[in-house]
Structures are given as structure tokens and as C-alpha cells.
Design a protein around this motif. Structure first.
Motif, PDB file in Angstrom:
ATOM      1  N   CYS A   1     -15.394  78.007 -11.351  1.00 34.09           N
ATOM      2  CA  CYS A   1     -16.769  77.954 -10.851  1.00 34.09           C
ATOM      3  C   CYS A   1     -16.895  78.828  -9.606  1.00 34.09           C
ATOM      4  CB  CYS A   1     -17.169  76.517 -10.518  1.00 34.09           C
ATOM      5  SG  CYS A   1     -17.149  75.384 -11.932  1.00 34.09           S
TER       6      CYS A   1
ATOM      7  N   ALA B   1      -9.769  76.358 -10.167  1.00 33.23           N
ATOM      8  CA  ALA B   1      -9.878  76.382 -11.626  1.00 33.23           C
ATOM      9  C   ALA B   1      -8.694  75.688 -12.279  1.00 33.23           C
ATOM     10  CB  ALA B   1      -9.989  77.822 -12.115  1.00 33.23           C
TER      11      ALA B   1
ATOM     12  N   THR C   1     -11.401  75.635 -15.931  1.00 30.08           N
ATOM     13  CA  THR C   1     -12.766  76.143 -15.800  1.00 30.08           C
ATOM     14  C   THR C   1     -13.005  76.613 -14.371  1.00 30.08           C
ATOM     15  OG1 THR C   1     -13.644  74.718 -17.543  1.00 30.08           O
ATOM     16  CG2 THR C   1     -15.222  75.593 -15.952  1.00 30.08           C
TER      17      THR C   1
ATOM     18  N   CYS D   1     -20.105  78.514 -13.922  1.00 31.62           N
ATOM     19  CA  CYS D   1     -18.800  78.040 -14.389  1.00 31.62           C
ATOM     20  C   CYS D   1     -18.471  78.632 -15.759  1.00 31.62           C
ATOM     21  CB  CYS D   1     -18.768  76.518 -14.456  1.00 31.62           C
ATOM     22  SG  CYS D   1     -19.001  75.708 -12.853  1.00 31.62           S
ATOM     23  N   SER D   2     -17.238  79.041 -15.940  1.00 30.49           N
ATOM     24  CA  SER D   2     -16.803  79.609 -17.210  1.00 30.49           C
ATOM     25  C   SER D   2     -15.333  79.266 -17.435  1.00 30.49           C
ATOM     26  CB  SER D   2     -16.990  81.134 -17.212  1.00 30.49           C
ATOM     27  OG  SER D   2     -16.275  81.722 -16.140  1.00 30.49           O
ATOM     28  N   ARG D   3     -14.959  79.180 -18.688  1.00 25.64           N
ATOM     29  CA  ARG D   3     -13.576  78.824 -18.999  1.00 25.64           C
ATOM     30  C   ARG D   3     -12.685  80.043 -18.831  1.00 25.64           C
ATOM     31  NH1 ARG D   3     -10.625  74.994 -20.122  1.00 25.64           N
ATOM     32  NH2 ARG D   3     -12.385  73.537 -20.175  1.00 25.64           N
TER      33      ARG D   3
END
Length: 751
Positions: free
Chosen positions: A547, A539, A545, A570-572
Motif C-alpha cells: 500500500c 507489504a 499486499t 494497494c496492490s498485490r
């Protein structure tokens, strides 16, 4: 005395009675008469049939269990796995000799009678009475196929197999009805094809194609007359007529088949005589089954794929559904494994740690931005032979996925998470703290995510060297892994904020339990796995980000239909600026910090060393913009041992550190995986520096580099305890994990 067929036999009287009953019932079935559940014939009696009308009208034929092929991302075969070694082929791909041989010996009137051969029943009954035992069976090829369907459906369940093969009138009646329906729906050619694909030929070979490959290393369509006769003869008793173990008995049986083929005019007598004179010439191919056969040390990755299918709900709502999918097989699984990365990881894991060392190494690699797992390597080979130092324990993953019970304490590799939490809160990298090399903080000054004090006891901690005292900013504290700095930074950023940042980065315990909210988490006092750490650091490489790691790219069933597979999510986790800042600071670790032995010279790279309390676990986790790799070294068997004064891989270490053993392993893995690949750089940002004055910048630190990396983490020897109290049993020494498991706040080692 005549040999009994597979499944056991009855007395002469019982056999005669059974065939008379079957004959009567056969006539009734053929006439389309529905018999009552109970009547003059006593059909409801135990051991016969529970009501003929209750038999399902449709025969449910299960898909045949076949080989599953697991491939790397380029389509190369990693391994083949199966519960039944079988490859289904159409009738046109089966030698005509084989078709004729199986009909001649098992059901010579196959094309003349219906589903039930009344003439054959009466003939068999007469022969068996004369022989005083079971000399001849009367089941048609269609009936045998029906029985095999039930056996196949029973799988490896002994009770279901026994039920499918029990010698009762009830089972016989059920087979009769189903055989009639099968004849009507499939026809003779399809029945023959299905029979040859389902039946067992011994030596773990199911179906004619697998049998042909096993005994003769050729396709079923290429079988010669004498070879086909041999295989047809095996069916009646695979163990008795096994040509691998008893050539003489197999030859006699083969010649019996050839004689029968001549008798029913399938071949001429001259052809039969010539084939009988031909000695059996086997070319046996031993099956390669399971992840133990995986190439380039990818057995652990192969097993991870298996575990994914058995545990992920996308492959079935229940464990039984998922197990059925795996056991039926016939799948073509395209994975995310990069063959070049896997070879590099395997070479790296074994380059510095021998398979028979007391300690083991694990290497796992993840692609930033996609979550794709590119490799899994270990110093011990995958397998069950402990004498050869083999293991099936996947040190890279959680217990649920085949890993250790808890995972391993991560040491200073956790510190970047604290730094990220601080940056997200607006605490700049220039923030400086001053301390002696030892310090004491109060647990009550840290708040967990419930807003309550994290404890009520003093937390004593220290840096690796006495010279590590003075003032540090975030960059230098990361580069030199200053424990006291990160304890104070966590206090300023917030314990809950630190824990939440770790969660956003996919940090998980190996046992799946909730992450402990204790101050020592910033020093790596909690346990996790190499895969979790590689995913988290990916990340940073992906500019904030995260995943989720995935191992499967696609799956096709035997008919070529695509199945659903788990997708990465996936996310911040943090802003791009925060990630860019972390990247710049961690570059310093490999350039002039504790990870200099790991640094790559041909591309941007960053990372962090980690060594736990008492040096029971050593880490290096690092990355480039296009690859994240985690390396762990430690004791994987029994109670964990400290790595002081040890020889690993033929090299003596006064004390193992994250930079001096995992670091070089990381460098080998990264170099091999990235050879000739693109060399993208990190996004450059300005990282403000604070005022710092550290007595440890010179002298002992420089001289100790390579054998002391400042990562003697944990809490400087603090007792493992629950918040709010000291050791309740000061005079009793308990094994690690006996009370509450590892990582409960004191920085003690995991199992």
C-alpha cells in the motif's frame, strides 16, 4: 511637516488635481454615466485609467488567507501554519467599541454617505492644500476595503502589491466603481465586518481577531474601549504606531482616536478622558507559525504534509493552484500521525545519536495494510539554526519531498526483495549455494529487463568475514546476510525479476530516477529512502499486499467542506505464501541472526540489517504484523564519511553495523509505539531447509556479533562504473556522484 500615509504622497498641486479629477469622476459614476476610453478628460493617458467601460462589472473578492491547523490522527494539534495570521470572525464577535473606533477615525460619516464621500473629498482637498502636503485622506471605509482586497489578492508578489497600491487616478477610479458595487451588494454591516477581518494591524496580525490576540491575548469581542482605540489607531501606520516598539507614539495615536470618538458622539467626553488616562497594558502573544513549532519532533512530518499539498495533483492541476490553496490556508488537516508512535520515534532517534554528532539517525513508521505514515523522527531537530544543529532536510523521504539529493544505499536490507523474487519464480527456500568468502561473477550472465547483458565486466564481491564460506540455504543466508549467496540467488531468479519485485514493493530512488538494473542491486548498491523501505517491508507484514504511504486522512476548508485527499493504492506484490515464508525467515534474523540486538521479546517480529560498503550507511528495517519501521544512520552533511572508529551518542564504535546501532534504535521505536497494543502473530508456514555447511556458523561469527553483522555490502570494493568497462580514469580520483550519480552498479555509497 505632516506625516504621509502608507503608500506615499503627491505634491500639493498633484494632490489637488487628483482630488478634483476623482470628484468629477465620482459624480459621473454616481450618475451612472459610462465614460469613453479616450476623450476630453484624457482618461486613456498613462497613469490614469484604460477605459472605464473595461473595468470588470463584478468585484472578485478572494478568500481571506487564514491559519491552517495540522492535526494528528486523534485531532490533537501538531502545528499551525499561515502566510497571513488571521482568524475570520463575524461582526457580532467584534467588540462594539472596536466597530465605533474604526469608523470614527477612518470614516466617521460611514453610515451617512454612499460608497464615495464627495463632502469628505472636498474637505480633504481643502485641508491638504492648506497644510502644503497630504494631511488628510478622503477614501471611505468601503474604498479602503476594496484596496485591501487587491492587496490581499496580490499576496507576497511585490509587483502586484505595488500595482494594487499605486497612487494613480486609474486605480482610484477602479476603486470607486468597485466600492459602489460593494455597497449595493454587501451593505454597511457586511462591509464593516469584511474590513475588520482583512485589514493589517502590524506585528504580522491580519484582521481584528488576530490583532486582539497578538496585543492583548484576548478575543476581539472582549476588547475594552482603550484597547479598541489603540488597535483602530494602528491601521493608518502599523509601523509608526506599533505599541510594542513605541508606547509613547501609540498612546498619542490612541488618544487621537478616543478624542475623535467623543467628537462624533460614539462615546461621551468623560469616557474618552478616562480611557486617555489609562496606561497601555499589553499582553503580547507571540505567534507560533510553521512546522518549526510542531510537537514531539514532528516538524519533518509536518513539512512532509506541506510538500504533499504543494506537489500532489489532487490539490490542484498546477503548482500555482496548489500554492494558492496552501497560502490561503484556513484548512483543518487531519493527518495519519500517531502521537504515541511519533513520541517513540523521536525518543528513539535521539536516544543513541546526539544532535551534534557527525552522523544522524532517521526513524519512520508505516502501518501495514493502510499505508498510513505514523511517525517521522530524526536525531537533529527541525529548524534553520545550524548553530543549534537544526536542519530542514528530511532524511526519511525523497528529494522532491524535502529529502536528500539521492537517498541512501540500502545495503543488505534489499536482500529480502531478491528472496521474494526467487520464491515467486518457484525457487524454494531450501535452495542452497556453496562458495568461498570471495567470488567473481560475470555481468554478462545477468540480463536486464530489456533482455540485454547487464554488463561485460567481472563482478568481484565478498562476504563480511573470511570465515563466511561454505553452503547456505535461503533462511541461513538471510539470517547471516551472506553476500555471495544472494548474488547467486539473483542470478538464478533473474536480475529483471528482482528489480520488478522491488518496484512492486514501492522501492524508489530518492532522486526519482529509474532504478538501475545492475547485479549489485541485490546487495543494496542502489539508493532509496527510509520511507520507501518502511513501506516495502510493510507489504511483507501485510502478507504480500503493498500500500502506498499516505500522510493525510482528511482536509476541511474554512467553511467545513471536505476536500479530496490522496488515497493509498494497494496492490498485490507477491503471493501470501511467499510473504509468509519471508516473514518466517526474517524472524530468524532477530532471533539468532545479525539483528539479535533489535528483536522484541513480547511479540512476533522480523527484520533485516544492512550496512553499506565502507560503512557509510547503516540500516535496520523490521516489522510486526501491525507496524513497519525503518531506521537509517549515516553522514547527512557534505561528503559521506565511513563509520569506523567513531563515537556516536557518546558511545564508541570500532565499526558501526546495522545490528549494533540502527537495531537498538528500532527496538526503542517499536517498543514505545506498540506499548499495550495488540500482539497479532505472523501466519505460520513450514519453511523447508536445505543442506548447509558454513565455516562461519561458529567462532568468529559468534564472537563478532554486535560489532560485525555480515553486512559489509556493495561489491567488496569494486569501482563505480558503467556496465561494460572499468574505471576510465584509473589515476584520477573523482568525488562520489560526479559522473552518473550514485548507485550505478558498483555498490558505492550515495551522497
Amino acid at each position: 511637516m505632516p506625516k504621509k500615509r502608507s503608500g506615499g504622497g503627491l505634491t500639493t498641486t498633484q494632490q489637488a488635481a487628483k482630488f478634483l479629477g476623482v470628484a468629477a469622476l465620482s459624480g459621473a459614476v454616481l450618475a451612472g454615466i459610462a465614460l469613453p476610453a479616450a476623450g476630453a478628460l484624457g482618461l486613456a493617458a498613462k497613469g490614469t485609467v484604460e477605459g472605464f467601460d473595461e473595468i470588470p462589472s463584478n468585484l472578485k473578492t478572494p478568500p481571506l488567507s487564514q491559519r491552517t491547523t495540522i492535526q494528528d490522527r486523534d485531532g490533537g494539534t501538531i502545528a499551525t501554519v499561515y502566510s497571513r495570521d488571521r482568524t475570520v470572525v463575524p461582526l457580532k464577535e467584534i467588540s462594539p467599541y472596536m466597530q465605533s473606533a474604526i469608523i470614527a477615525i477612518e470614516d466617521s460619516r460611514f453610515y451617512e454617505h454612499g460608497a464615495v464621500d464627495l463632502k469628505g473629498i472636498l474637505r480633504a482637498m481643502n485641508r491638504n492644500v492648506q497644510a502644503g502636503g497630504t494631511a488628510q485622506g478622503a477614501s471611505t471605509l468601503t474604498q479602503q476595503y476594496v484596496k485591501n482586497v487587491f492587496v490581499e489578492e496580490a499576496g507576497d508578489d511585490p509587483e502586484k502589491v505595488a500595482e494594487a497600491t499605486q497612487q494613480t487616478l486609474g486605480r482610484k477610479v477602479r476603486e470607486l466603481k468597485y466600492a459602489i458595487q460593494v455597497e449595493e451588494e454587501l451593505g454597511k454591516k457586511k462591509i464593516l465586518e469584511n474590513y475588520l477581518n482583512i485589514t493589517f494591524f502590524g506585528q504580522q496580525a491580519y484582521g481584528i481577531e488576530a490583532a486582539s490576540q497578538r496585543y492583548f491575548s484576548k478575543h476581539a469581542k472582549d476588547l475594552k474601549l482603550e484597547e479598541a482605540a489603540l488597535l483602530a489607531g494602528i491601521v493608518q501606520s502599523p509601523s509608526r504606531y506599533d505599541p510594542v516598539n513605541d508606547t509613547e507614539e501609540a498612546t498619542k495615536r490612541r488618544n487621537t482616536v478616543l478624542a475623535r470618538m467623543a467628537a462624533v458622539d460614539s462615546i461621551s467626553q468623560a469616557e474618552a478622558d478616562k480611557a486617555m488616562e489609562t496606561p497601555i497594558k499589553l499582553k503580547v502573544s507571540r505567534p507560533k507559525n510553521g512546522c518549526i513549532t510542531a510537537v514531539s519532533g514532528s516538524g519533518f512530518f509536518c513539512d512532509y504534509v506541506r510538500k504533499t499539498i504543494l506537489t500532489d495533483p489532487v490539490f490542484g492541476k498546477t503548482e500555482e493552484d496548489r500554492a494558492k490553496l496552501w497560502n490561503l490556508g484556513g484548512l483543518t488537516i487531519r493527518t495519519t500521525l500517531d502521537p504515541r508512535a511519533q513520541q517513540a520515534a523521536n525518543e528513539a532517534a535521539t536516544a543513541k545519536v546526539n544532535k551534534d554528532d557527525k552522523f544522524a539517525a532517521s526513524v519512520v513508521q508505516v502501518q501495514p495494510g493502510s499505508g498510513k505514515i505514523l511517525s517521522m523522527g530524526q536525531s537533529r531537530p527541525y529548524g534553520l539554526d545550524q548553530k543549534q544543529n537544526e536542519t530542514v532536510l528530511n532524511l526519511s523521504v525523497s528529494n522532491k519531498m524535502g529529502g536528500s539529493t539521492y537517498g541512501f544505499q540500502v545495503g543488505s536490507t534489499f536482500k529480502p526483495f531478491t528472496a521474494a523474487a526467487a520464491l515467486e519464480k518457484g525457487i524454494g527456500p531450501e535452495t542452497s549455494f556453496s562458495s568461498d568468502w570471495k567470488m567473481t561473477l560475470e555481468e554478462r550472465d545477468f540480463r536486464n529487463c530489456s533482455g540485454a547483458p547487464a554488463g561485460h565486466a567481472p563482478w568481484k564481491l565478498q562476504n563480511e568475514l573470511e570465515s563466511e564460506k561454505g553452503s547456505w540455504d535461503m533462511t541461513s543466508a538471510l539470517g547471516k546476510s551472506i553476500n555471495t549467496y544472494f548474488a547467486m540467488l539473483e542470478q538464478k531468479a533473474g536480475l529483471c525479476e528482482t528489480v520488478e519485485m522491488a518496484k512492486k514493493l514501492g522501492y524508489e530512488r530518492g532522486d526519482g530516477k529509474k532504478i538501475g538494473e545492475y547485479p549489485s542491486i541485490t546487495l543494496g548498491g542502489e539508493v532509496s529512502t527510509p520511507l520507501s523501505m518502511a513501506g516495502a517491508y510493510a507489504a511483507f507484514a501485510n502478507r504480500g499486499t503493498y500500500c502506498t504511504p499516505v500522510a493525510i486522512a482528511s482536509i476541511k476548508d474554512p467553511q467545513g467542506k471536505k476536500l479530496r485527499v490522496p488515497k493509498t493504492s494497494c496492490s498485490r506484490a507477491m503471493s501470501e505464501k511467499t510473504a509468509d515464508t519471508i516473514n518466517q525467515m526474517l524472524k530468524g534474523v532477530v532471533e539468532d541472526g545479525t539483528g539479535t540486538q533489535a528483536g522484541l521479546s513480547d511479540r512476533d517480529n522480523a527484520g533485516k540489517t544492512g550496512t553499506t560498503n565502507d560503512r557509510k550507511d547503516a540500516w535496520f528495517v523490521g516489522y510486526t504484523p501491525n507496524l513497519s519501521t525503518a531506521v537509517w544512520v549515516g553522514d547527512d552533511i557534505g561528503e559521506k564519511s565511513s563509520m569506523f572508529g567513531v563515537t556516536i551518542g557518546g558511545q564508541y564504535y570500532d565499526k558501526v553495523c546495522g545490528g549494533c546501532l540502527p537495531g537498538p534504535i528500532w527496538r526503542i521505536a517499536m517498543t514505545g509505539a506498540l506499548d499495550a497494543s495488540e500482539t497479532p502473530g505472523f501466519n505460520t508456514v513450514s519453511v523447508p531447509r536445505g543442506k548447509e555447511k558454513g565455516d562461519g556458523e561458529k567462532g568468529d561469527r559468534d564472537r563478532g556479533r554486535g560489532n560485525e553483522d555480515g553486512d559489509g555490502d556493495g561489491d567488496g570494493g569494486r569501482e563505480d562504473r558503467k556496465p561494460g568497462g572499468g574505471n576510465r580514469f584509473p589515476d584520477i580520483q573523482l568525488p562520489d556522484g560526479m559522473i552518473g550519480g550514485p548507485g550505478r552498479g558498483g555498490g558505492r555509497e550515495g551522497p
